[in-house]
Design a protein around this motif. Structure first.
Motif, mmCIF file in Angstrom:
data_model
loop_
_atom_site.group_PDB
_atom_site.id
_atom_site.type_symbol
_atom_site.label_atom_id
_atom_site.label_comp_id
_atom_site.label_asym_id
_atom_site.label_seq_id
_atom_site.Cartn_x
_atom_site.Cartn_y
_atom_site.Cartn_z
ATOM 1 N N LEU A 7 -17.614 -1.824 -4.184
ATOM 2 C CA LEU A 7 -17.272 -1.780 -4.765
ATOM 3 C C LEU A 7 -17.304 -3.144 -5.614
ATOM 4 O O LEU A 7 -16.691 -4.517 -5.153
ATOM 5 N N THR A 8 -17.727 -3.342 -7.064
ATOM 6 C CA THR A 8 -17.425 -4.468 -7.893
ATOM 7 C C THR A 8 -17.349 -4.250 -9.165
ATOM 8 O O THR A 8 -17.426 -3.090 -9.838
ATOM 9 N N GLY A 9 -16.600 -5.436 -9.636
ATOM 10 C CA GLY A 9 -16.061 -5.233 -10.703
ATOM 11 C C GLY A 9 -16.387 -6.923 -12.038
ATOM 12 O O GLY A 9 -17.296 -7.528 -11.334
ATOM 13 N N ALA A 10 -15.690 -7.204 -12.855
ATOM 14 C CA ALA A 10 -16.474 -8.146 -13.305
ATOM 15 C C ALA A 10 -16.518 -9.531 -13.108
ATOM 16 O O ALA A 10 -17.345 -10.944 -13.478
ATOM 17 N N GLY A 11 -15.394 -9.459 -12.131
ATOM 18 C CA GLY A 11 -15.581 -10.579 -10.917
ATOM 19 C C GLY A 11 -16.940 -11.157 -11.075
ATOM 20 O O GLY A 11 -17.293 -12.338 -10.433
ATOM 21 N N THR A 170 -12.713 -7.085 -8.760
ATOM 22 C CA THR A 170 -12.128 -5.872 -9.772
ATOM 23 C C THR A 170 -10.342 -6.062 -9.073
ATOM 24 O O THR A 170 -10.146 -6.377 -7.430
ATOM 25 N N SER A 171 -9.842 -6.155 -10.135
ATOM 26 C CA SER A 171 -8.371 -5.762 -9.903
ATOM 27 C C SER A 171 -8.137 -4.198 -9.276
ATOM 28 O O SER A 171 -6.910 -4.347 -8.649
ATOM 29 N N MET A 172 -8.360 -3.405 -9.352
ATOM 30 C CA MET A 172 -9.209 -2.070 -9.336
ATOM 31 C C MET A 172 -7.224 -1.402 -9.350
ATOM 32 O O MET A 172 -6.723 -0.668 -9.409
ATOM 33 N N PRO A 176 -10.572 5.890 -13.603
ATOM 34 C CA PRO A 176 -10.651 6.144 -12.609
ATOM 35 C C PRO A 176 -11.280 5.039 -11.262
ATOM 36 O O PRO A 176 -11.085 5.851 -10.306
ATOM 37 N N ALA A 177 -11.566 4.161 -11.843
ATOM 38 C CA ALA A 177 -12.123 3.590 -10.293
ATOM 39 C C ALA A 177 -11.707 3.139 -9.270
ATOM 40 O O ALA A 177 -12.059 3.387 -8.282
ATOM 41 N N ALA A 178 -10.049 3.314 -9.632
ATOM 42 C CA ALA A 178 -8.909 2.362 -8.838
ATOM 43 C C ALA A 178 -9.244 3.679 -7.940
ATOM 44 O O ALA A 178 -8.424 3.198 -6.804
ATOM 45 N N SER A 179 -8.940 4.696 -8.119
ATOM 46 C CA SER A 179 -9.072 5.601 -7.274
ATOM 47 C C SER A 179 -9.977 6.044 -6.140
ATOM 48 O O SER A 179 -9.797 6.311 -4.851
ATOM 49 N N LEU A 180 -11.157 5.214 -6.385
ATOM 50 C CA LEU A 180 -11.805 5.660 -4.941
ATOM 51 C C LEU A 180 -12.308 5.041 -3.546
ATOM 52 O O LEU A 180 -12.331 5.287 -2.944
ATOM 53 N N ILE A 193 -12.457 -8.973 -1.735
ATOM 54 C CA ILE A 193 -12.249 -10.475 -1.807
ATOM 55 C C ILE A 193 -12.365 -10.550 -3.784
ATOM 56 O O ILE A 193 -12.748 -10.093 -4.743
ATOM 57 N N ASP A 194 -10.805 -11.712 -4.115
ATOM 58 C CA ASP A 194 -10.701 -12.098 -5.170
ATOM 59 C C ASP A 194 -9.489 -13.244 -4.941
ATOM 60 O O ASP A 194 -9.425 -13.745 -4.126
ATOM 61 N N PRO A 195 -10.414 -14.272 -6.208
ATOM 62 C CA PRO A 195 -9.064 -15.018 -6.159
ATOM 63 C C PRO A 195 -7.657 -14.971 -5.846
ATOM 64 O O PRO A 195 -6.607 -15.915 -5.629
ATOM 65 N N LYS A 196 -7.319 -14.178 -6.545
ATOM 66 C CA LYS A 196 -5.972 -13.835 -7.109
ATOM 67 C C LYS A 196 -5.787 -12.104 -6.834
ATOM 68 O O LYS A 196 -5.797 -11.126 -7.518
#
Length: 226
Positions: A7-11, A170-172, A176-180, A193-196
């Motif tokens: 699952l990927t987001g803007a980061g 992605t911050s999740m 609805p993406a966070a529900s996946l 994987i996220d720096p914060k």
């Protein structure tokens, strides 16, 4: 091969120079989000909305995949990799990934304002007067706030079959993406994987947090999984 779902987001795209759009004050590139990312915003000022996405689309001609995108392609040597992305850029495609689901649409596509099924590959600006074959104005093929997410059903099916789940950039927090994440089997290994990272490690079984930017984090992921 095991099924690895990412699952990927803007980061993940930030390191390629693509802005993450939403500022801390809730503005999107200086605009109120509902002005440029909602059906009512498009109805009220279609030129503003088209110009906003035209600028984003032009940028795609100037950016390249970063190491994180390339590393996900490398994982295809070892796993059946499916990418479910919230991003509307084409950097996963440029990196050569084989299986990509775009939850929120794609900048390089346009569609009819009257018929959602009339979708076109579109790499130039969309202007007032550009019409689909049904004579309706074209709009960006982007899921705006308040609209359905047509790709969600396919994304759920893919996540349900995941042997390993990876979450990058992605911050999740956006639904609805966070529900996946809730559609994985209870003991599925999850790598975040996220720096914060804004996630409770105790909230999920088998959760590994890699506190780093996408490029360095996926380097570590490759070491762990190959």
């Amino acid at each position: 091969m095991k099924n690895l779902v990412v699952l990927t987001g803007a980061g993940i795209s930030a390191e390629s120079g693509i802005n993450t759009f939403r500022d801390a004050n809730g503005l999107w590139e200086g605009h109120d989000i509902m002005e440029v990312a909602s059906p009512i915003g498009f109805k009220n000022n279609p030129k503003l909305v088209l110009d906003f996405y035209n600028q984003r689309r032009r940028q795609l001609h100037e950016v390249s995949p970063n190491k994180a995108h390339i590393n996900l392609k490398k994982l295809e040597l070892y796993y059946n990799v499916n990418i479910v992305t919230q991003n509307v850029d084409n950097l996963h495609e440029k990196a050569g990934s084989s299986n990509i689901i775009h939850l929120h649409g794609e900048l390089f596509k346009a569609r009819s304002t009257a018929d959602d099924s009339l979708i076109y590959h579109w790499e130039k600006d969309i202007n007032i007067g550009d019409i689909a074959e049904d004579k309706a104005q074209l709009r960006p093929h982007i899921v705006w706030f308040g609209e359905n997410v047509p790709a969600l059903e396919n994304a759920i099916k893919v996540v349900e079959k995941a042997d390993i789940l990876v979450i990058i950039g992605t911050s999740m927090q956006v639904y609805p993406a966070a529900s996946l994440i809730n559609y994985t089997s209870p003991n599925t290994p999850i790598y975040f994987i996220d720096p914060k990272p804004m996630v409770n490690k105790n909230a999920f079984n088998n959760l590994t947090i890699i506190k780093d930017v996408a490029s360095l984090g996926t380097d570590k992921l490759l070491t762990m999984l190959t």
